[in-house]
Write a protein that holds these residues in place. Structure first.
Motif, mmCIF file in Angstrom:
data_model
loop_
_atom_site.group_PDB
_atom_site.id
_atom_site.type_symbol
_atom_site.label_atom_id
_atom_site.label_comp_id
_atom_site.label_asym_id
_atom_site.label_seq_id
_atom_site.Cartn_x
_atom_site.Cartn_y
_atom_site.Cartn_z
ATOM 1 N N ARG A 74 22.034 -35.561 16.590
ATOM 2 C CA ARG A 74 22.705 -34.523 17.381
ATOM 3 C C ARG A 74 21.872 -33.261 17.530
ATOM 4 N N ASN A 75 20.660 -33.243 16.949
ATOM 5 C CA ASN A 75 19.817 -32.036 16.985
ATOM 6 C C ASN A 75 20.602 -30.805 16.528
ATOM 7 N N THR A 76 21.306 -30.980 15.433
ATOM 8 C CA THR A 76 22.190 -29.914 14.963
ATOM 9 C C THR A 76 22.043 -29.733 13.456
ATOM 10 N N ALA A 77 22.016 -28.486 13.047
ATOM 11 C CA ALA A 77 22.052 -28.134 11.628
ATOM 12 C C ALA A 77 23.415 -27.531 11.315
ATOM 13 N N TYR A 78 23.830 -27.704 10.063
ATOM 14 C CA TYR A 78 25.151 -27.230 9.651
ATOM 15 C C TYR A 78 25.028 -26.397 8.378
ATOM 16 N N LEU A 79 25.989 -25.519 8.208
ATOM 17 C CA LEU A 79 26.133 -24.800 6.952
ATOM 18 C C LEU A 79 27.605 -24.855 6.577
ATOM 19 N N ARG A 80 27.913 -25.645 5.577
ATOM 20 C CA ARG A 80 29.268 -25.736 5.061
ATOM 21 C C ARG A 80 29.440 -24.678 3.981
ATOM 22 N N MET A 81 30.420 -23.811 4.183
ATOM 23 C CA MET A 81 30.646 -22.690 3.271
ATOM 24 C C MET A 81 32.030 -22.831 2.649
ATOM 25 N N THR A 82 32.084 -22.891 1.342
ATOM 26 C CA THR A 82 33.353 -22.998 0.638
ATOM 27 C C THR A 82 33.503 -21.851 -0.345
ATOM 28 N N ASN A 83 34.730 -21.687 -0.851
ATOM 29 C CA ASN A 83 35.018 -20.609 -1.802
ATOM 30 C C ASN A 83 34.416 -19.281 -1.310
ATOM 31 N N LEU A 84 34.685 -18.965 -0.084
ATOM 32 C CA LEU A 84 34.109 -17.769 0.519
ATOM 33 C C LEU A 84 34.622 -16.502 -0.151
ATOM 34 N N LYS A 85 33.742 -15.519 -0.219
ATOM 35 C CA LYS A 85 34.040 -14.233 -0.849
ATOM 36 C C LYS A 85 33.863 -13.115 0.171
ATOM 37 N N PRO A 86 34.523 -11.986 -0.040
ATOM 38 C CA PRO A 86 34.343 -10.865 0.903
ATOM 39 C C PRO A 86 32.876 -10.464 1.078
ATOM 40 N N GLU A 87 32.080 -10.610 0.045
ATOM 41 C CA GLU A 87 30.669 -10.241 0.153
ATOM 42 C C GLU A 87 29.856 -11.222 0.994
ATOM 43 N N ASP A 88 30.461 -12.315 1.414
ATOM 44 C CA ASP A 88 29.811 -13.240 2.346
ATOM 45 C C ASP A 88 29.946 -12.770 3.797
ATOM 46 N N THR A 89 30.714 -11.730 4.023
ATOM 47 C CA THR A 89 30.909 -11.204 5.369
ATOM 48 C C THR A 89 29.585 -10.725 5.955
#
Length: 120
Positions: A74-89
């Motif tokens: 698919r010529n696509t990269a992904y970033l799966r983000m879990t347990n997100l924190k406010p500092e990830d904003t």
């Protein structure tokens, strides 16, 4: 060459998101893919990278919570983000580079960015 990042949004702390980066105009399999993020008033920081061979690298702040992957069909990269924190904003950017890993100067092409906001 175009890199189209998508998948950002507003999520509560502890939630998850998956970012996508659709790539066109280059030989995707020959390039490492990286994700960086930039919060207001701060520099653009390395988040994660995956080489053309599939080796992965993460910033210490996201290890164990984020997963980078790529789909050559698919010529696509992904970033799966879990347990997100406010500092990830931040605004999250994807990038492509032949021999790139941590340093943003190693990347040749950049996407437009997608906003991720994590509320407490």
């Amino acid at each position: 060459v175009q890199l189209q990042a998508s998948g950002g949004g507003l999520v509560q702390a502890g939630g998850s998101l998956r970012l996508s980066c659709a790539v066109s105009g280059l030989a995707f399999s020959d390039y490492a893919m990286g994700w960086f993020r930039q919060a207001p008033g701060k520099e653009r920081d390395f988040v994660a990278a995956i080489t053309w061979g599939g080796s992965t690298y993460y910033a210490d702040s996201v290890k164990g919570r984020f997963t980078i992957s790529r789909d050559s069909a698919r010529n696509t990269a992904y970033l799966r983000m879990t347990n997100l924190k406010p500092e990830d904003t931040a605004v999250y950017y994807c990038a492509a580079g032949r021999l790139a890993v941590h340093d943003n100067r190693e990347y040749d092409y950049w996407g437009q960015g997608t906003q991720v906001t994590v509320s407490s």
